[in-house]
Every structure is written in structure tokens, then in C-alpha cells.
Motif scaffolding. Structure first.
Motif, PDB file in Angstrom:
ATOM      1  N   MET A 191      30.339  47.144  31.107  1.00  0.00           N
ATOM      2  CA  MET A 191      31.575  45.765  31.121  1.00  0.00           C
ATOM      3  C   MET A 191      32.993  46.061  30.754  1.00  0.00           C
ATOM      4  O   MET A 191      33.949  45.601  31.342  1.00  0.00           O
ATOM      5  CB  MET A 191      30.988  44.771  29.991  1.00  0.00           C
ATOM      6  CG  MET A 191      31.308  43.583  30.338  1.00  0.00           C
ATOM      7  SD  MET A 191      30.530  42.938  31.955  1.00  0.00           S
ATOM      8  CE  MET A 191      31.347  41.420  32.274  1.00  0.00           C
ATOM      9  N   LEU A 211      34.828  47.393  33.676  1.00  0.00           N
ATOM     10  CA  LEU A 211      35.134  46.335  34.581  1.00  0.00           C
ATOM     11  C   LEU A 211      36.155  45.419  34.331  1.00  0.00           C
ATOM     12  O   LEU A 211      37.196  45.007  34.927  1.00  0.00           O
ATOM     13  CB  LEU A 211      33.654  45.445  34.986  1.00  0.00           C
ATOM     14  CG  LEU A 211      32.482  46.089  35.583  1.00  0.00           C
ATOM     15  CD1 LEU A 211      31.546  45.051  35.621  1.00  0.00           C
ATOM     16  CD2 LEU A 211      33.031  46.326  37.055  1.00  0.00           C
ATOM     17  N   LEU A 212      36.383  45.025  32.950  1.00  0.00           N
ATOM     18  CA  LEU A 212      37.042  43.921  32.442  1.00  0.00           C
ATOM     19  C   LEU A 212      38.583  44.781  32.505  1.00  0.00           C
ATOM     20  O   LEU A 212      39.583  44.250  32.830  1.00  0.00           O
ATOM     21  CB  LEU A 212      36.885  43.645  31.085  1.00  0.00           C
ATOM     22  CG  LEU A 212      35.423  42.853  30.964  1.00  0.00           C
ATOM     23  CD1 LEU A 212      35.301  42.211  29.407  1.00  0.00           C
ATOM     24  CD2 LEU A 212      35.482  41.660  31.808  1.00  0.00           C
ATOM     25  N   GLU A 271      39.648  44.526  36.212  1.00  0.00           N
ATOM     26  CA  GLU A 271      40.321  43.258  36.394  1.00  0.00           C
ATOM     27  C   GLU A 271      41.651  43.061  35.703  1.00  0.00           C
ATOM     28  O   GLU A 271      42.458  42.477  36.248  1.00  0.00           O
ATOM     29  CB  GLU A 271      39.416  42.220  35.834  1.00  0.00           C
ATOM     30  CG  GLU A 271      39.741  41.003  36.188  1.00  0.00           C
ATOM     31  CD  GLU A 271      39.447  40.348  37.504  1.00  0.00           C
ATOM     32  OE1 GLU A 271      38.708  41.416  38.307  1.00  0.00           O
ATOM     33  OE2 GLU A 271      40.046  39.630  37.980  1.00  0.00           O
ATOM     34  N   ARG A 302      28.201  39.271  36.111  1.00  0.00           N
ATOM     35  CA  ARG A 302      29.102  40.108  35.485  1.00  0.00           C
ATOM     36  C   ARG A 302      30.415  40.071  36.541  1.00  0.00           C
ATOM     37  O   ARG A 302      31.593  40.158  35.896  1.00  0.00           O
ATOM     38  CB  ARG A 302      28.564  41.790  35.309  1.00  0.00           C
ATOM     39  CG  ARG A 302      27.390  41.630  34.506  1.00  0.00           C
ATOM     40  CD  ARG A 302      27.534  43.137  33.715  1.00  0.00           C
ATOM     41  NE  ARG A 302      26.961  44.045  34.283  1.00  0.00           N
ATOM     42  CZ  ARG A 302      27.351  45.340  33.991  1.00  0.00           C
ATOM     43  NH1 ARG A 302      28.398  45.561  33.211  1.00  0.00           N
ATOM     44  NH2 ARG A 302      26.780  46.416  34.536  1.00  0.00           N
ATOM     45  N   MET A 357      33.976  38.745  34.805  1.00  0.00           N
ATOM     46  CA  MET A 357      35.052  39.662  35.004  1.00  0.00           C
ATOM     47  C   MET A 357      35.910  38.749  35.431  1.00  0.00           C
ATOM     48  O   MET A 357      37.130  38.757  35.135  1.00  0.00           O
ATOM     49  CB  MET A 357      34.634  40.577  36.020  1.00  0.00           C
ATOM     50  CG  MET A 357      35.479  41.802  36.388  1.00  0.00           C
ATOM     51  SD  MET A 357      34.796  42.825  37.419  1.00  0.00           S
ATOM     52  CE  MET A 357      35.800  42.653  38.903  1.00  0.00           C
TER      53      MET A 357
END
Lengths: 344, 281
Positions: B17, B20-21, B24, B119, B123
Motif C-alpha cells: 500500500m 501505491l500511495l 499516487e 485499494r 489510493m
């Protein structure tokens, strides 16, 4: 795939919960179930209110719901229809603080025992006035439910039925509802006046005025939050902030001018009392008000009769007629009663 | 704090995660339009400060309260910009997040990638929230600096609307509360914007609906006959930020507007999640 659809349903559920929450927020806190209280007679209740001890230190929020239908008067937003609130602190020994918030400003009045400070955030001014120790703190009659209710009870008992009509919960406290109704012979616009009295402290908590022809209160003043107990002593001191203009209030500005006016004449008694006063001279009135009084020359409707002619101003609970020869008749009565009084 | 936990969990099969964050975050903050907008937002408190100093005339309202009392500036700037400018930033981010990707054809790749749809929503919501936080912080920080430097504080203190004087530390606390509350309101706008974004391929539709919606809410809130609608309108509480300038702070309106914002967040977030999970790639 199934779990994804399941989660999608959870998502919709959350959205619905949010919408329901929004609906719940919009519902006013509302009156809970009427509390169970031992019965009390109206006489005992009124007596206990008058004899009640000072409630001691408290912090309260006073809310005024105004549906009187008064014309909008510049400078007095509380007079027009709407809801306004004020916060009150008292240390129970003569010191107090009153704070009246407006949209983006605030008026604060602090009585620290020796000096009354009045702060207005709009123009950053502080007005100070020394008070003697024996003098009571100035309390606005309208925002103080105690004084307003006690006066109403004393004045109206002669011509009204007085009864304790059930109980209510006001500001989270159980209260008796004292109801005053005009006798059928009274010619008045009012239907009833209700006073909620705290069952324990016997402090009037709320004053409600109901007019004929409407189920909603025309006027309601009362505590919406009330907590007893010691208050922060810092609330009862005031230091003018840097940048503020501090002025001394002149001594009793009202008294110098008031004696010039003749005493108003009172016609009738009880609910259909009509007060007839004489206005300041018309030429002074037309210059936009002599002592900051609002200009009333443009409101109301033209009326005339054997008593003369003038303008009639109607509100939900009272009527006033301003005659062209400078008399003002007002009362919680229909216009006909006013014209009869003016003819006398 | 699930974000941190999942970021530190070592044995994950799919992309962590945190990564991903982070991706982003980079994608959102490196966009030139975001940076230009943040730069322009920083100018607003400065312009207000210069205007107040040059005008040198005490008017009413919050702007009038800034004169000689610089620490009011960040709160006043946030309150003013919450009306349209800050929601514009959030709506832009939300429009790019889903509708923009769909317009570019890159959303298909994201939906087909081995990243859970849930998710993906987290995100995208995170990206929008970051824009809301950064935009608010820019206004607050520039507001504090401009207030102290250009306007000049009342001896470095904050004179509250109630006429009391607060020290610098407590004044910073008040500004922080106002910023936190503003982010909450913006998060509500962002959640609804994301939900609209999930239903369209045209980013402009998102911008137009959010700004149009805010204007319509404002108009509805101003009609006396519709005052029963006010508790439902997000914009009703937008003026509550000034309450942090009262002493003691009145929490009633701040609290109720935050609850209202949470409800809008639930509505927007729920619809976004539901739509993103069920839509075809």
C-alpha cells in the motif's frame, strides 16, 4: 467476484448510512419524553419561583426564537424574525459575562465587580463604566428569562387563568410548565404564555408566547444549555486588547433626556392594556431619529378614523398605531381596541 | 493508521500500500497544474494582507478584524477561500483521479492491474486528501507569515472576537484547529467529487458539478422560505471557521458542520467504492 459485489453493497450501505446520518442531523434535538414530576399547584410554583434562591455560579446559552413579525430595524438584528443566541456566565456573586455573537463579530459585556466593560469587535471599541458595589449588574430584560417570566406572572394573574400544565425538558433539566391564559373577556391577540420552571432550582428556564391563530410560538426566550457550578474566574476579568479604543461611558445617558417626555397614558388593564405615549416632535423624528431611534416613518399601513389618522403596525402579538399628531398607541390587542382607546 | 501498518508488512504478494500511495502522491504533486494552483493560493493571503494595510480603514466582518491583528489573517483567508477556491483545488484533483484517467484511457490499465479495486479507491482518495491538506496548509502558513510580517500582530498576539488576547502559541493552536476543520470540509467536497468522477469520463463534468453544486447550495441556503433545507446543505457550516476566533471557542457550529461533512464523506466514499468495484474494466 462475489466478494467484490459484496463490498460494493457495503459501499452503498455506507452511502445510505451517510444520507440517514444527514437526515438525523437535520432533526432538531427535540423535546424528550415529558419528565415525571410530583404535582404542584400553580400558586406554590409561582411562590417558589419568587422565593427561589440565587442559582449560584452558572454558564448558560440563551436562545431567542423570534417570530413576532416585526419590521426589520437596522442595527437591531435580534428584533427581526429569526434565532439569536447569547452566552451568559455568572459567578453567583455579582460578577458576570455576556457574549452576543453575530455572524463574524461579537459583543461582549464583562462585569468584574467594579467596572463594566463592553467590547464590540466590529469597531474594536471598549466602553468602560464604573459601577458601585451595591449596584446590581445590568441585565438585559429580554435575554434574562428570570426577570421576564417573573414580571409576566405578577402582571397577568389578575386577568388570567394560571395553571401548571404538564412538564417539559428544557436545557436537559426537568421543568414544570406554568401556563397563563387570558380570560375569555380579555380582547387580546395572545393565546397563552408558557413559562418553564426548573423543578429543582425553581428558576424560570424558558418563556414562550403563543398568539392566536398560530401553533408556533411567536416568541421564545430560554436556556438551551445550562450548567451550574464554579466558573473560571478568568471569565470575569477584562483587559482591553492592544489596538482597541477605550472610552468612558457617560453617566446615565438616558436620564438626561427622558424627563422631558410626558408619562404615557394607560387605558384598560390586564391583557387588553393599551399604552398611549406622545412621540418626540415630528420635525426631530424626520431627521433620522434624534437619539439614534430608528426611523419608523416608512413602515406600517395608513389607517384613519374618528380619532384621526395614522399608521398601523401589525405584528403577531401586538399592534401599534402612530397617529399623525404624534401619539403612539400600542398593546397586545387587535387594532379596534387601539382605536377605541385613542378615541377616549 | 492502516496505511502505515500495511506499508511495513513485509510478506505481501501484491504491491504494498505504501508504494501505491507514494506513487499516487508523486503523480498528484508533480502535476504542473497542482503546483501552479498552490502557488496562486499562496498569493491570496498576501493580497489580502497588502489590501488591508493599504486600505487602512477598518471595515466590518473578518477582513476588518485583520487590521492591526495579523494572526486573524490565516483564519480569514481559509474561511474566504473555502467558499470556492479550495473546493476548486479538491474538485480538480478528484476530476483527474478517476474521470481524467478514464479520459486518457489509463483507467483501464489500473482496473486490470493486479491491484485490488478497493485499494485503488483508497489510493485515489488519498491523492485527493493530500491536495486538500497541502492547499489548506499553504494558505494557513502563508497567512500566518503574511499576517505577522505585512500586517503586524498586536504585539505578536491574537485579539479574539470576544476581546481577549491570546499568546502566539495558543493563536497557532487556533489556526491549526481552523485548518483541521477546513480539511474536513474539503474532504467532504472531495468525496462527493470522487463519486461524480467515478461516473463520468469527462473531468470537466466533475469540476462543473462540484462548483455548480456549491453555488446552488449557497443560493438555496440564502432563500428564507427554504430554511428547512439548511441542515442538509454542506455550505451551511462553511462560515463556522470564524468561531475559532472566539474565546472561549464555541464548538456548536464547528462540531455540527464537521458531522455534516462526515455524512457527506460517507455518501461520497460509499458511492465511489460501490461504483468502482462494479464497473467494467
Amino acid at each position: 467476484m462475489a466478494s467484490r459485489r459484496g463490498w460494493a453493497r457495503v459501499g452503498m450501505g455506507v452511502a445510505v448510512a451517510g444520507a440517514v446520518g444527514l437526515g438525523l442531523l437535520a432533526v432538531p434535538a427535540g423535546a424528550g419524553a415529558a419528565p415525571e414530576l410530583p404535582p404542584v399547584s400553580a400558586e406554590d410554583l409561582v411562590t417558589s419561583v419568587v422565593e427561589a434562591k440565587d442559582p449560584g455560579p452558572l454558564h448558560a446559552t440563551v436562545t431567542l426564537d423570534n417570530a413576532l413579525g416585526l419590521p426589520a430595524i437596522p442595527g437591531v438584528p435580534q428584533a427581526a424574525n429569526g434565532t439569536s443566541t447569547a452566552q451568559v456566565w455568572s459567578d453567583g456573586a455579582g460578577k458576570g459575562r455576556l457574549s452576543v455573537p453575530s455572524g463574524q463579530g461579537e459583543k461582549t459585556i464583562v462585569d468584574d465587580g467594579t467596572t463594566v466593560w463592553a467590547w464590540d469587535s466590529a469597531d474594536k471599541t471598549v466602553t468602560k463604566k464604573a459601577v458601585g458595589t451595591e449596584q446590581k449588574p445590568p441585565q438585559a430584560d429580554v435575554t434574562d428569562p428570570a426577570a421576564a417570566a417573573q414580571k409576566a406572572v405578577a402582571d397577568l394573574r389578575a386577568t388570567s387563568t394560571v395553571a401548571v400544565d404538564g412538564t417539559a425538558e428544557v436545557a436537559g433539566r426537568p421543568a414544570y410548565e406554568l401556563v397563563l391564559r387570558p380570560l375569555p373577556t380579555e380582547r387580546t391577540l395572545l393565546r397563552e404564555v408558557r413559562v418553564a420552571v426548573d423543578s429543582e432550582k425553581r428558576l424560570p428556564l424558558r418563556l414562550t408566547v403563543l398568539a392566536n391563530g398560530s401553533s408556533d410560538p411567536a416568541l421564545q426566550v430560554g436556556f438551551t444549555e445550562l450548567e451550574f457550578g464554579a466558573q473560571d474566574p478568568g471569565m470575569f476579568t477584562f483587559t482591553p486588547p492592544p489596538g482597541a479604543t477605550v472610552t468612558e461611558a457617560p453617566d446615565r445617558p438616558g436620564d438626561a433626556q427622558k424627563p422631558q417626555r410626558p408619562e404615557p397614558k394607560v387605558v384598560g388593564d390586564g391583557w387588553d392594556t393599551v399604552v398611549i405615549a406622545t412621540m418626540p416632535p415630528a420635525d426631530a423624528q424626520q431627521q433620522g431619529g434624534r437619539d439614534g431611534a430608528p426611523d419608523l416613518s416608512s413602515i406600517g399601513k395608513e389607517v384613519s378614523g374618528p380619532w384621526g389618522s395614522g399608521r398601523e403596525i401589525d405584528t403577531a402579538v401586538a399592534t401599534a398605531i402612530i397617529t399623525s399628531d404624534g401619539r403612539v398607541a400600542a398593546g397586545a390587542v387587535p387594532a379596534q381596541v387601539l382605536t377605541e382607546a385613542l378615541s377616549q | 493508521m492502516t496505511l502505515v501498518e500495511s506499508a511495513t508488512t513485509p510478506h505481501r504478494r501484491s504491491a504494498p500500500m505504501g508504494r501505491l500511495l507514494g506513487a499516487e502522491l508523486r503523480w498528484v504533486l508533480r502535476r504542473p497544474r497542482t503546483l501552479v494552483m498552490l502557488g496562486l493560493f499562496a498569493l491570496v493571503p498576501i493580497l489580502i494582507a497588502v489590501g488591508v494595510v493599504v486600505a487602512d480603514r477598518s471595515g466590518g466582518g473578518l477582513i476588518g478584524a485583520i487590521a492591526g491583528n495579523g494572526l486573524v489573517l490565516p483564519v480569514a483567508a481559509m474561511t474566504l477561500m473555502l467558499a470556492l477556491l479550495l473546493p476548486l483545488a479538491v474538485a480538480m484533483a478528484a476530476a483527474d483521479a478517476i474521470a481524467g484517467e478514464a479520459a486518457h484511457g489509463t483507467l483501464r490499465g489500473l482496473l486490470l492491474a493486479p491491484v485490488g479495486r478497493g485499494r485503488l479507491v483508497v489510493m485515489k482518495a488519498f491523492g485527493v486528501l493530500v491536495v486538500a491538506v497541502v492547499a489548506t496548509l499553504v494558505v494557513a502558513v502563508v497567512g500566518v507569515i503574511a499576517g505577522l510580517v505585512v500586517v503586524g500582530g498586536a504585539d505578536g498576539t491574537l485579539v479574539t472576537l470576544s476581546g481577549t488576547t491570546l499568546g502566539l502559541g495558543e493563536a497557532m493552536g487556533r489556526v491549526g484547529i481552523a485548518a483541521l476543520w477546513t480539511v474536513g470540509q474539503l474532504a467532504a467536497v472531495g468525496a462527493v467529487a470522487l463519486a461524480i468522477s467515478a461516473f463520468t469520463e469527462h473531468p470537466l463534468v466533475v469540476l462543473a458539478s462540484v462548483l455548480g453544486g456549491l453555488i446552488v447550495f449557497g443560493v438555496l441556503g440564502a432563500i428564507p422560505a427554504l430554511d428547512w433545507l439548511q441542515p442538509y446543505l454542506l455550505t451551511t457550516g462553511f462560515s463556522a471557521g470564524a468561531d475559532v476566533l472566539r474565546d472561549p471557542t464555541t464548538w456548536g457550529e464547528l462540531g455540527s458542520s464537521t458531522l455534516r461533512a462526515l455524512c457527506y464523506m460517507a455518501i461520497g466514499g460509499g458511492i465511489t467504492t460501490s461504483r468502482m468495484l462494479t464497473r467494467d474494466a
